[in-house]
Design a protein around this motif. Structure first.
Motif, short mmCIF file in Angstrom:
data_model
loop_
_atom_site.label_atom_id
_atom_site.label_comp_id
_atom_site.label_asym_id
_atom_site.label_seq_id
_atom_site.Cartn_x
_atom_site.Cartn_y
_atom_site.Cartn_z
N VAL A 15 -3.73 6.54 -0.57
CA VAL A 15 -3.86 6.62 -2.03
C VAL A 15 -2.50 6.96 -2.62
CG1 VAL A 15 -5.03 7.75 -3.96
CG2 VAL A 15 -6.24 7.38 -1.80
N GLY A 16 -1.96 6.05 -3.42
CA GLY A 16 -0.66 6.27 -4.06
C GLY A 16 0.46 5.57 -3.33
N LEU A 17 1.44 5.11 -4.10
CA LEU A 17 2.55 4.34 -3.52
C LEU A 17 3.90 4.89 -3.99
CD1 LEU A 17 3.09 2.15 -1.55
CD2 LEU A 17 2.63 0.44 -3.28
N GLY A 18 3.98 6.22 -4.07
CA GLY A 18 5.28 6.86 -4.24
C GLY A 18 5.98 6.92 -2.90
N LEU A 19 7.02 7.76 -2.80
CA LEU A 19 7.77 7.85 -1.55
C LEU A 19 6.90 8.30 -0.39
CD1 LEU A 19 11.13 9.45 -2.77
CD2 LEU A 19 10.77 7.11 -1.98
N SER A 20 6.03 9.28 -0.62
CA SER A 20 5.21 9.78 0.48
C SER A 20 4.13 8.79 0.85
CB SER A 20 4.60 11.14 0.12
OG SER A 20 3.73 11.02 -0.97
N GLY A 21 3.52 8.13 -0.13
CA GLY A 21 2.51 7.12 0.17
C GLY A 21 3.09 5.95 0.95
N PHE A 22 4.28 5.53 0.55
CA PHE A 22 4.95 4.44 1.27
C PHE A 22 5.25 4.85 2.71
CE2 PHE A 22 8.86 2.34 2.69
CZ PHE A 22 8.50 1.01 2.56
N ALA A 23 5.77 6.08 2.89
CA ALA A 23 6.09 6.55 4.24
C ALA A 23 4.84 6.61 5.10
CB ALA A 23 6.75 7.93 4.16
N ALA A 24 3.72 7.07 4.52
CA ALA A 24 2.47 7.15 5.28
C ALA A 24 1.98 5.77 5.68
CB ALA A 24 1.41 7.87 4.45
N ALA A 25 1.98 4.84 4.73
CA ALA A 25 1.51 3.48 5.03
C ALA A 25 2.38 2.82 6.09
CB ALA A 25 1.49 2.65 3.74
N ASP A 26 3.68 3.01 5.98
CA ASP A 26 4.61 2.41 6.93
C ASP A 26 4.39 2.98 8.34
OD1 ASP A 26 6.96 0.84 7.68
OD2 ASP A 26 8.00 2.75 7.81
N ALA A 27 4.26 4.31 8.43
CA ALA A 27 4.06 4.94 9.74
C ALA A 27 2.76 4.50 10.38
CB ALA A 27 4.09 6.46 9.58
N LEU A 28 1.70 4.41 9.59
CA LEU A 28 0.40 3.99 10.11
C LEU A 28 0.43 2.53 10.55
CD1 LEU A 28 -1.73 5.81 7.44
CD2 LEU A 28 -1.98 6.17 9.92
N MET A 29 1.06 1.70 9.75
CA MET A 29 1.14 0.28 10.08
C MET A 29 1.90 0.07 11.39
SD MET A 29 3.36 -2.46 10.15
CE MET A 29 4.71 -1.60 9.36
N GLN A 30 3.00 0.85 11.57
CA GLN A 30 3.79 0.71 12.80
C GLN A 30 3.00 1.11 14.05
OE1 GLN A 30 7.86 2.16 12.78
NE2 GLN A 30 7.98 1.94 10.56
N ARG A 31 1.92 1.88 13.83
CA ARG A 31 1.06 2.27 14.95
C ARG A 31 -0.20 1.42 15.00
NH1 ARG A 31 4.61 5.38 13.76
NH2 ARG A 31 5.49 6.96 15.15
N ASP A 32 -0.15 0.29 14.29
CA ASP A 32 -1.20 -0.73 14.35
C ASP A 32 -2.52 -0.30 13.74
OD1 ASP A 32 0.48 -2.59 15.66
OD2 ASP A 32 0.11 -1.59 17.58
N ALA A 33 -2.48 0.68 12.82
CA ALA A 33 -3.68 0.99 12.05
C ALA A 33 -3.95 -0.15 11.07
CB ALA A 33 -3.51 2.30 11.30
N VAL A 34 -5.18 -0.25 10.61
CA VAL A 34 -5.54 -1.23 9.57
C VAL A 34 -5.42 -0.50 8.24
CG1 VAL A 34 -7.33 -2.74 8.68
CG2 VAL A 34 -7.10 -2.39 11.16
N VAL A 35 -4.36 -0.79 7.49
CA VAL A 35 -3.98 0.03 6.34
C VAL A 35 -4.25 -0.69 5.03
CG1 VAL A 35 -2.13 1.35 5.26
CG2 VAL A 35 -2.18 1.10 7.75
N THR A 36 -4.91 0.02 4.13
CA THR A 36 -5.08 -0.44 2.75
C THR A 36 -4.47 0.62 1.83
OG1 THR A 36 -7.15 -1.57 3.25
CG2 THR A 36 -6.72 -1.06 0.94
N VAL A 37 -3.63 0.18 0.91
CA VAL A 37 -3.03 1.10 -0.06
C VAL A 37 -3.62 0.81 -1.43
CG1 VAL A 37 -0.90 1.83 -1.21
CG2 VAL A 37 -0.88 1.28 1.23
N ILE A 38 -4.04 1.86 -2.13
CA ILE A 38 -4.49 1.69 -3.52
C ILE A 38 -3.56 2.49 -4.43
CG2 ILE A 38 -6.88 1.25 -2.85
CD1 ILE A 38 -7.58 4.07 -3.74
N SER A 39 -3.21 1.90 -5.55
CA SER A 39 -2.28 2.54 -6.47
C SER A 39 -2.73 2.33 -7.90
CB SER A 39 -0.86 1.99 -6.27
OG SER A 39 0.03 2.53 -7.22
#
Length: 476
Positions: A15-39
């Motif tokens: 939830v959220g696409l500021g610096l922390s949201g982007f970092a979280a989504a990127d880290a999860l994606m790199q570990r092959d999680a299925v990631v959805t971001v809502i902003s």
């Protein structure tokens, strides 16, 4: 949900696409999680981050396209720190039994299983960015690979997952981040101070205060409190720390046993020495904290003591503490010297966006021309103005709520000249600074400590401080 042995195929909503949201989504994606971001927001930097994530295979949904509740199968929600607990999506996740973590909690759980860098954590209503960057400077002076992360500078996930591991992390935590954190166990922790703030987000001062106290939970070696702020000591007493963890106080007065403090202009350690009953270690002097000839304000000294205590708990030598504090320069807009004109110093404390922060600034100098005003957010300014009154050469007021300050000054400092700047255009700060210059005398400090938010006239407190600094440069 405990951290999975592998994140692969784990459905996660960020939830959220500021610096922390982007970092979280990127880290999860790199570990092959299925990631959805809502902003909720879009445009500018957010759109650029969205494009990067979408290229990497992350689903990004904006505004009305974002679901109102977590999609079927969601196993984890990671929220950005600014999203309040009252957010309907987060409430729906909790109701469905889906864990809600912040980026800090995610970072803690993603640490390497072996050899993870210890965390030295700091929070407080005021001063935490100064203290954590002071700590970074001290740790680096000790030859350690260290960085300030979290609520300042580097997102904590980036620091934790950096390809060149850090020896130790100096971690600033906001009350928002602490609210969404559950399992942190820092090597050492520090609570600088507590005063009413962010009440609308937390719902009450009691809740805000409780959340601030969470910085102490599960601290391993040293929990550092402000001996001049009884609330911080009480919150430490209420915390569940690791057995054997020491309580260490800091004070701008003379330190008792197991404290750091000030003795005859020396920052002294009676906590991390072999015989603390009869001896102390010299960490630095007040002169080491003096910048451009301006002696440090008491709250700046307090921040230095807190940073020193955290560093000493980690085994840093007194010499490294001294060298780190000597090398340190304040972060922009936090009691920052921006110039001298004649014998008058100009200090930018635009970050003083509430009355407690402004109180610390205005009581630090003997004679000031005070620049104040902006969005007071309903704050009571009576105590602040009463404390400032004996030190005021004059006051220059700007911003939407300046009348409230003017009325308080009339009551508590009726003989002090007050200049009201009604202009709100881009040149207003130059007019403010010229007025302050005309009122200042040799030896005075012209102090921007607004006690108010900036958004009535400026994009943020940084823009306000930049305008002040530019106006001061225009005088020279």
């Amino acid at each position: 949900m405990s951290e999975p042995t592998t994140w692969s195929a784990t459905p996660v909503v960020v939830v959220g696409l500021g610096l922390s949201g982007f970092a979280a989504a990127d880290a999860l994606m790199q570990r092959d999680a299925v990631v959805t971001v809502i902003s909720r927001d879009s445009g500018g930097a957010i759109d650029k981050r969205a494009q990067i994530l979408q290229t990497l295979g992350v689903t990004v949904l904006f505004g009305d396209d974002a679901p109102a509740t977590p999609p079927e199968g969601t196993e984890l929600v990671v929220t950005s720190p600014g999203v309040p607990p009252s957010n309907t999506f987060l409430l729906a996740a909790a109701e469905a039994g889906i864990p809600v973590w912040g980026e800090v909690e995610l970072a803690w759980r993603m640490r390497p299983a072996e050899g993870a860098a210890p965390w030295l954590t700091i929070t407080g209503t005021n001063g935490k960015t100064t203290a954590v960057t002071m700590l970074e400077s001290i740790l680096q002076a000790a030859g350690l690979r260290a960085v300030a992360a979290g609520n300042v500078g580097t997102p904590i996930l980036e620091a934790v997952l950096h390809p060149e591991p850090f020896d130790v992390l100096a971690v600033e935590l906001s009350s928002f981040q602490l609210h969404w954190s559950q399992s942190l166990s820092p090597y050492a922790s520090c609570l600088l101070n507590v005063a009413p703030d962010h009440i609308d987000w937390h719902g009450s001062y009691d809740e805000y205060r409780r959340v601030k106290g969470r910085v102490f939970e599960q601290t391993q070696v040293a929990a550092i409190y402000n001996a001049q702020d009884p609330t911080t000591e009480q919150l430490l007493m209420d915390a569940d720390v690791v057995e054997g963890c020491r309580a260490i106080g800091f004070t701008t007065g003379t330190p008792a046993i197991s404290m750091v403090g000030v003795v005859d202009d020396v920052l002294a350690d009676r906590a991390f020495v072999d015989d603390r009953r009869t001896s102390a270690a010299e960490l630095a002097t007040i002169q080491d904290l003096t910048i451009d000839g301006v002696p440090p304000a008491p709250h700046y000294v307090a921040d230095a003591l807190a940073a020193a205590a955290l560093a000493r708990s980690y085994g840093v030598t007194p010499a490294a503490v001294r060298d780190g504090l000597r090398a340190y320069r304040p972060q922009p807009h936090r009691v920052q010297s921006v110039g001298r004109v004649g014998e008058v110093a100009y200090i930018d404390d635009s970050k003083a966006t509430n009355t407690d922060a402004a109180m610390a600034s205005v009581t630090a100098y003997d004679h000031i021309v005070w620049i104040a005003g902006g969005l007071l957010k309903g704050a009571d300014v009576e105590d602040l103005v009463q404390a400032a009154a004996p030190r005021l050469r004059a006051a220059v007021l700007l911003g939407r709520d300046r009348a409230q300050l003017a009325e308080a000054l009339h009551r508590h400092a009726p003989d002090v000249p007050v200049v009201d700047i009604a202009s709100t255009d881009t040149g207003a700060m130059a007019e403010v600074v010229r007025a302050a210059q005309s009122l200042a005398r040799p030896g005075d400090v012209v102090l921007l400590a607004p006690a108010a938010a900036s958004m009535d006239m400026f994009d943020n407190y940084g823009a306000r401080g930049d305008a002040f600094a530019a106006a001061v440069q225009g005088l020279q």
